[in-house]
Motif scaffolding. Structure first.
Motif, PDB file in Angstrom:
ATOM      1  N   ARG A  18     -11.338 -47.701  13.981  1.00 28.81           N
ATOM      2  CA  ARG A  18     -10.320 -48.169  12.999  1.00 28.81           C
ATOM      3  C   ARG A  18     -10.916 -48.663  11.624  1.00 28.81           C
ATOM      4  O   ARG A  18     -10.747 -48.285  10.424  1.00 28.81           O
ATOM      5  CB  ARG A  18      -9.491 -49.235  13.472  1.00 28.81           C
ATOM      6  CG  ARG A  18      -8.189 -49.548  12.345  1.00 28.81           C
ATOM      7  CD  ARG A  18      -7.266 -50.506  13.093  1.00 28.81           C
ATOM      8  NE  ARG A  18      -7.673 -51.715  13.510  1.00 28.81           N
ATOM      9  CZ  ARG A  18      -7.771 -51.952  14.973  1.00 28.81           C
ATOM     10  NH1 ARG A  18      -7.394 -51.256  15.841  1.00 28.81           N
ATOM     11  NH2 ARG A  18      -8.241 -53.041  15.257  1.00 28.81           N
ATOM     12  N   HIS A  19     -12.154 -49.291  12.025  1.00 30.59           N
ATOM     13  CA  HIS A  19     -12.881 -49.814  10.848  1.00 30.59           C
ATOM     14  C   HIS A  19     -13.559 -48.666   9.989  1.00 30.59           C
ATOM     15  O   HIS A  19     -13.709 -48.721   8.799  1.00 30.59           O
ATOM     16  CB  HIS A  19     -14.005 -50.723  11.229  1.00 30.59           C
ATOM     17  CG  HIS A  19     -13.532 -52.139  11.980  1.00 30.59           C
ATOM     18  ND1 HIS A  19     -14.264 -52.974  12.522  1.00 30.59           N
ATOM     19  CD2 HIS A  19     -12.117 -52.601  11.817  1.00 30.59           C
ATOM     20  CE1 HIS A  19     -13.462 -54.079  12.987  1.00 30.59           C
ATOM     21  NE2 HIS A  19     -12.265 -53.822  12.464  1.00 30.59           N
ATOM     22  N   ALA A  20     -14.126 -47.644  10.741  1.00 34.14           N
ATOM     23  CA  ALA A  20     -14.460 -46.332  10.168  1.00 34.14           C
ATOM     24  C   ALA A  20     -13.666 -45.720   9.302  1.00 34.14           C
ATOM     25  O   ALA A  20     -14.065 -45.328   8.265  1.00 34.14           O
ATOM     26  CB  ALA A  20     -15.120 -45.503  11.380  1.00 34.14           C
ATOM     27  N   VAL A  21     -12.341 -45.615  10.047  1.00 34.48           N
ATOM     28  CA  VAL A  21     -11.454 -44.829   9.074  1.00 34.48           C
ATOM     29  C   VAL A  21     -10.987 -45.715   7.754  1.00 34.48           C
ATOM     30  O   VAL A  21     -10.840 -45.009   6.730  1.00 34.48           O
ATOM     31  CB  VAL A  21     -10.067 -44.587   9.971  1.00 34.48           C
ATOM     32  CG1 VAL A  21      -9.122 -44.086   9.038  1.00 34.48           C
ATOM     33  CG2 VAL A  21     -10.433 -43.592  11.011  1.00 34.48           C
ATOM     34  N   LEU A  22     -10.996 -47.031   7.929  1.00 36.76           N
ATOM     35  CA  LEU A  22     -10.415 -47.625   6.757  1.00 36.76           C
ATOM     36  C   LEU A  22     -11.884 -47.529   5.766  1.00 36.76           C
ATOM     37  O   LEU A  22     -11.500 -47.639   4.551  1.00 36.76           O
ATOM     38  CB  LEU A  22     -10.498 -49.064   7.091  1.00 36.76           C
ATOM     39  CG  LEU A  22      -9.033 -49.412   7.905  1.00 36.76           C
ATOM     40  CD1 LEU A  22      -8.986 -50.946   8.439  1.00 36.76           C
ATOM     41  CD2 LEU A  22      -7.721 -48.848   7.063  1.00 36.76           C
ATOM     42  N   THR A  23     -12.993 -47.711   6.298  1.00 40.55           N
ATOM     43  CA  THR A  23     -14.265 -47.441   5.388  1.00 40.55           C
ATOM     44  C   THR A  23     -14.130 -46.402   4.518  1.00 40.55           C
ATOM     45  O   THR A  23     -14.407 -46.212   3.441  1.00 40.55           O
ATOM     46  CB  THR A  23     -15.403 -47.463   6.120  1.00 40.55           C
ATOM     47  OG1 THR A  23     -15.290 -48.743   6.874  1.00 40.55           O
ATOM     48  CG2 THR A  23     -16.726 -47.453   5.182  1.00 40.55           C
ATOM     49  N   VAL A  24     -13.775 -45.113   5.323  1.00 42.62           N
ATOM     50  CA  VAL A  24     -13.946 -43.580   4.623  1.00 42.62           C
ATOM     51  C   VAL A  24     -12.612 -43.656   3.572  1.00 42.62           C
ATOM     52  O   VAL A  24     -12.761 -43.147   2.511  1.00 42.62           O
ATOM     53  CB  VAL A  24     -13.675 -42.681   5.711  1.00 42.62           C
ATOM     54  CG1 VAL A  24     -13.346 -41.330   4.856  1.00 42.62           C
ATOM     55  CG2 VAL A  24     -14.812 -42.686   6.636  1.00 42.62           C
TER      56      VAL A  24
END
Length: 309
Positions: A18-24
């Motif tokens: 989830r953090h990776a998706v939000l970062t992208v």
């Protein structure tokens, strides 16, 4: 490997995804904003090479940028020195054993912390101009320095007070136990450690002083922001000029932060203050922390030479 934090749980596989998706998503939003700004600049003709190449000519640097840079550094240097003196004096005043001194220092600090810097510049500039306190060509510099000193000095005074309060009680008791007065203990033992402990916050405040010199353009002080305005008027490139001056501010502030970080590291290596993450309960020698020993106060007792601090 860093020690696990007790303030939050380490994210699991789903949380990391989830953090990776939000970062992208965040990066895409930022890239979209930058692209929109670039398209707007292109539509307005602000990306033409002639508007940018004029910023690196000798004429622009000798007539606008270098004089503005000198004026900015001059105001910042004077304000930093005076704000540090103001902050230490009134910070110690807020820690005084005398109630009147403590009350007066508190009123001064709280008052100047509450007044906006720009208003203080206006008021002091008007006062200096109307009463002829300084020469006309000195009034803008005096107004900028006065406002920055009063506001930032008040903030530094609070940093000094917070730094002393963050020290363990054993530091004060150690000084008293070897015959020092409360004021001597504050000056010789607590204040040096408090300044070292609060150095990152102090550096941040010094960067604020440097940035706030740009407010001097409101009282006709010829600093970097005024230089950007003059360049934009003379060469019809206000956007490139403001962006270029912003880059200079960023580089100066970054250099100041790097230098201050190295000074802080050197002070900690030399034992100029409590070691990072150490549970300070007593002082023995230059910056080293030993277990508390039995003494008059019954707690951590300073066993080193007080005069060495």
């Amino acid at each position: 490997m860093s020690a696990p934090s007790v303030l939050f749980d380490a994210p699991g596989p789903r949380a990391r995804r989830r953090h990776a998706v939000l970062t992208v998503i965040g990066l895409l939003i930022v890239a979209g904003i930058l692209a929109a700004v670039a398209l707007k600049f292109r539509a307005e003709g602000q990306l033409e090479s002639s508007l940018w190449t004029s910023l690196v000519t000798g004429e622009v640097w000798s007539f606008y940028i270098l004089p503005g840079l000198v004026k900015t550094l001059e105001a910042a240097a004077i304000s930093i020195v005076l704000a540090m003196v103001f902050g230490i004096v009134f910070g110690m005043g807020r820690l005084s054993q005398v109630r009147v001194v403590r009350w007066v220092s508190g009123v001064v600090v709280e008052f100047f912390r509450a007044v906006p810097v720009l208003l203080m510049m206006y008021f002091t500039f008007r006062y200096y101009s109307d009463n002829g306190v300084f020469r006309n060509d000195v009034n803008p510099l005096a107004a900028v320095v006065t406002a920055l000193t009063l506001y930032n000095g008040s903030v530094i005074a609070e940093l000094v007070r917070s730094g002393v309060y963050s020290l363990p009680k054993g530091q004060k008791e150690a000084g008293l136990s070897i015959g020092l007065t409360p004021s001597q203990t504050l000056r010789s033992i607590q204040l040096p450690q408090a300044l070292t402990a609060m150095l990152p916050a102090l550096v941040g405040q010094l960067v604020v002083i440097l940035k706030d010199t740009a407010l001097g353009t409101a009282v006709l002080y010829p600093e970097l922001l005024q230089a950007a305005r003059d360049i934009g008027t003379s060469y019809s490139n206000p956007i490139p000029a403001y962006l270029f001056i912003a880059l200079i501010f960023i580089l100066i502030n970054y250099a100041l932060t790097v230098v201050a970080g190295r000074v802080e590291t050197r002070l900690r290596r030399r034992g100029g203050g409590p070691r990072r993450g150490a549970a300070v309960t007593g002082v023995a020698g230059a910056g080293t922390v030993d277990a508390p020993t039995d003494g008059v106060a019954g707690q951590g007792v300073y066993t080193g030479d007080a005069s060495s601090r």
